[in-house]
Design an enzyme around this catalytic site. Structure first.
Site, mmCIF file in Angstrom:
data_model
loop_
_atom_site.group_PDB
_atom_site.id
_atom_site.type_symbol
_atom_site.label_atom_id
_atom_site.label_comp_id
_atom_site.label_asym_id
_atom_site.label_seq_id
_atom_site.Cartn_x
_atom_site.Cartn_y
_atom_site.Cartn_z
ATOM 1 C CG HIS A 271 -1.118 1.539 -4.820
ATOM 2 N ND1 HIS A 271 -2.117 2.325 -4.287
ATOM 3 C CD2 HIS A 271 -1.492 1.273 -6.095
ATOM 4 C CE1 HIS A 271 -3.052 2.526 -5.200
ATOM 5 N NE2 HIS A 271 -2.695 1.905 -6.302
ATOM 6 N NE ARG B 108 -3.772 -0.226 0.057
ATOM 7 C CZ ARG B 108 -4.643 -0.377 -0.951
ATOM 8 N NH1 ARG B 108 -4.947 0.634 -1.749
ATOM 9 N NH2 ARG B 108 -5.232 -1.516 -1.173
#
Length: 195
Positions: free
Chosen positions: A38, A35
């Site tokens: 990302h 995450r």
């Protein structure tokens, strides 16, 4: 409530995993690493982040049973998509030896007490202040960014023994701090895989 994952996000994670092998990480560590990468498009975070899976498991359980979430700044709070947060920066005032961010941490602690999850992505002084309080956190996500005090405040967090997610470098910021928390919020309570 299940989170609906947009096709663009699915494709983004497919490409991320094609460029970065995260299969060796334990589940929650993998979720946080992916995450954060990302949110930043910075593959170097995979080697820069520091966290402990057992601490993440306890924090994950605390979050999913209602532990309060505190953000150092409104940009961090805005990035946390599945939970109301406490952010007291608007009410905070600076003074001799005390930044607004540090005062906001004090104000938030007065409101939430021990057991909260703290998400600090902007101000090293907020993290430094947190370390002076007896917060007994479920987790501290300490990812402030900057050339002055950021790496040092994160090193102090790691040395404190508090359950934490941090990184070694000066990198960080509101988006990656919120992403680290979102990874724990999005991860299912069961052992199933998630984005």
């Amino acid at each position: 409530m299940n989170r609906v994952i947009h096709p663009i996000e699915q494709e983004s994670f497919r490409r991320l995993r094609a460029r970065l092998d995260t299969s060796g990480f334990p589940p929650l560590t993998r979720a946080v690493v992916e995450r954060v990468v990302h949110s930043s498009a910075d593959l170097e975070y995979a080697a820069d982040l520091v966290m402990d899976e057992a601490q993440l498991e306890r924090a994950h359980a605390a979050l999913h049973t209602g532990a309060p979430v505190v953000a150092d700044v409104e940009m961090v709070a805005a990035g946390i998509t599945r939970r109301e947060t406490v952010c007291r920066l608007r009410e905070a005032r600076s003074g001799p030896g005390l930044t607004r961010s540090a005062h906001a941490v004090r104000l938030a602690y007065e409101e939430v007490g021990p057991g909260a999850v703290w998400v600090i992505g902007c101000a090293p002084t907020a993290l430094e202040e947190l370390l002076t309080l007896d917060v007994s956190p479920a987790l501290v996500i300490g990812l402030p960014v900057g050339f002055v005090g950021a790496a040092e405040s994160k090193a102090a967090l790691r040395e404190s023994g508090l359950p934490a997610v941090s990184n070694v470098s000066e990198k960080g910021g509101s988006a990656v701090a919120a992403a680290a928390l979102n990874a724990l919020l999005y991860h299912p309570v069961s052992t199933e895989e998630t984005l």
